[in-house]
Design an enzyme around this catalytic site. Sequence first.
Site, PDB file in Angstrom:
ATOM      1  N   HIS A  45       0.838  -1.200   0.000  1.00  0.00           N
ATOM      2  CA  HIS A  45       0.000   0.000   0.000  1.00  0.00           C
ATOM      3  C   HIS A  45       0.870   1.245   0.000  1.00  0.00           C
ATOM      4  O   HIS A  45       2.089   1.160   0.200  1.00  0.00           O
ATOM      5  CB  HIS A  45      -0.887   0.019   1.256  1.00  0.00           C
ATOM      6  CG  HIS A  45      -0.078   0.171   2.511  1.00  0.00           C
ATOM      7  ND1 HIS A  45       0.480  -0.907   3.160  1.00  0.00           N
ATOM      8  CD2 HIS A  45       0.307   1.261   3.217  1.00  0.00           C
ATOM      9  CE1 HIS A  45       1.159  -0.476   4.209  1.00  0.00           C
ATOM     10  NE2 HIS A  45       1.071   0.843   4.265  1.00  0.00           N
ATOM     11  N   HIS A 127       5.618   6.588  -0.863  1.00  0.00           N
ATOM     12  CA  HIS A 127       6.449   5.400  -1.053  1.00  0.00           C
ATOM     13  C   HIS A 127       5.666   4.128  -0.735  1.00  0.00           C
ATOM     14  O   HIS A 127       4.747   4.146   0.083  1.00  0.00           O
ATOM     15  CB  HIS A 127       7.710   5.477  -0.171  1.00  0.00           C
ATOM     16  CG  HIS A 127       7.446   5.267   1.275  1.00  0.00           C
ATOM     17  ND1 HIS A 127       6.914   6.253   2.087  1.00  0.00           N
ATOM     18  CD2 HIS A 127       7.592   4.175   2.069  1.00  0.00           C
ATOM     19  CE1 HIS A 127       6.766   5.774   3.307  1.00  0.00           C
ATOM     20  NE2 HIS A 127       7.159   4.508   3.325  1.00  0.00           N
TER      21      HIS A 127
HETATM   22  P1  ATP Z   1       5.681  -2.738  10.626  1.00  0.00           P
HETATM   23  O1  ATP Z   1       5.542  -1.666  11.683  1.00  0.00           O
HETATM   24  O2  ATP Z   1       5.354  -4.128  11.089  1.00  0.00           O
HETATM   25  O3  ATP Z   1       6.936  -2.639   9.848  1.00  0.00           O
HETATM   26  P2  ATP Z   1       3.963  -1.087   9.112  1.00  0.00           P
HETATM   27  O4  ATP Z   1       4.943  -0.004   9.393  1.00  0.00           O
HETATM   28  O5  ATP Z   1       3.458  -1.241   7.725  1.00  0.00           O
HETATM   29  O6  ATP Z   1       4.505  -2.465   9.557  1.00  0.00           O
HETATM   30  P3  ATP Z   1       2.304   0.351  10.906  1.00  0.00           P
HETATM   31  O7  ATP Z   1       3.478   0.737  11.766  1.00  0.00           O
HETATM   32  O8  ATP Z   1       1.008   0.066  11.575  1.00  0.00           O
HETATM   33  O9  ATP Z   1       2.662  -0.907  10.040  1.00  0.00           O
HETATM   34  O10 ATP Z   1       2.108   1.519   9.868  1.00  0.00           O
HETATM   35  C1  ATP Z   1       1.035   1.540   8.961  1.00  0.00           C
HETATM   36  C2  ATP Z   1       1.394   2.477   7.832  1.00  0.00           C
HETATM   37  O11 ATP Z   1       1.594   3.810   8.344  1.00  0.00           O
HETATM   38  C3  ATP Z   1       2.688   2.125   7.110  1.00  0.00           C
HETATM   39  O12 ATP Z   1       2.564   2.469   5.750  1.00  0.00           O
HETATM   40  C4  ATP Z   1       3.721   2.993   7.783  1.00  0.00           C
HETATM   41  O13 ATP Z   1       4.800   3.321   6.917  1.00  0.00           O
HETATM   42  C5  ATP Z   1       2.917   4.242   8.101  1.00  0.00           C
HETATM   43  N1  ATP Z   1       3.398   4.884   9.336  1.00  0.00           N
HETATM   44  C6  ATP Z   1       3.640   4.296  10.529  1.00  0.00           C
HETATM   45  N2  ATP Z   1       4.017   5.194  11.459  1.00  0.00           N
HETATM   46  C7  ATP Z   1       4.018   6.399  10.844  1.00  0.00           C
HETATM   47  C8  ATP Z   1       4.290   7.749  11.267  1.00  0.00           C
HETATM   48  N3  ATP Z   1       4.657   8.056  12.513  1.00  0.00           N
HETATM   49  N4  ATP Z   1       4.157   8.737  10.347  1.00  0.00           N
HETATM   50  C9  ATP Z   1       3.791   8.465   9.078  1.00  0.00           C
HETATM   51  N5  ATP Z   1       3.505   7.233   8.609  1.00  0.00           N
HETATM   52  C10 ATP Z   1       3.612   6.214   9.482  1.00  0.00           C
END
Ligand code: ATP
Length: 176
Positions: A45, A127
């Site tokens: 995504h 990204h």
């Molecule tokens: P994992 O944490 O297991 O690597 P993930 O990062 O995809 O997986 P989440 O941390 O729940 O899962 O994040 C969901 C989405 O939001 C992802 O696309 C992630 O890059 C984005 N994301 C997470 N934290 C932030 C943040 N603080 N600011 C902007 N985008 C974020």
Amino acid sequence: MSAAAPWRLFLAIWPTPGIADALNAWARTAQVECGGRVTLAANIHLTLAFLGDISPERVPRLADCVRRAGGSGHVLALQEARYWKHNRVVWAGPREIPAALAALAGALERELVAAGFATEVREFNAHVTLLRMARLPRSLPSLPSLPWQVNELVLVRSQLSSTGSSYAVLARFPLA
Ligand code: ATP
Ligand code: MG
């Protein structure tokens, strides 16, 4: 009565299975060069806005913000594959962010901030994460041509676990 436990929420665009499969196949070829963990096709995504922990009672208000932001459908071409050293991620993104996508991200941010969401808004960086925990690649294979027709925005709940995040789509918002 105690408030409901918060949900970890984000707004994203989700590719069709065909595009997700092609990106996942590309990531498996890149993995030969740089190792790491390939993002499951179903999880691929592009995040437009990360909300973080939100009480489920606020979801209707959040949905109002998304509807007010509007936005129009467009094509997103993922032409660039890159590596981020700081988090060891390989990702794909457009060479230039389509104007409609930038406008949508900007409108969402304005609506969310105005409604009291998104206390910490990270600068939008279009990204698609394809590999995690990867080594610095000497070079990455070129990406196939992938015209992604962006027709809707999705509100997603992320549940973290030791085996990675799992995502559930809570609502879909069509773009005009
Ligand atoms: P994992 O944490 O297991 O690597 P993930 O990062 O995809 O997986 P989440 O941390 O729940 O899962 O994040 C969901 C989405 O939001 C992802 O696309 C992630 O890059 C984005 N994301 C997470 N934290 C932030 C943040 N603080 N600011 C902007 N985008 C974020
Ligand atoms: Mg994360």
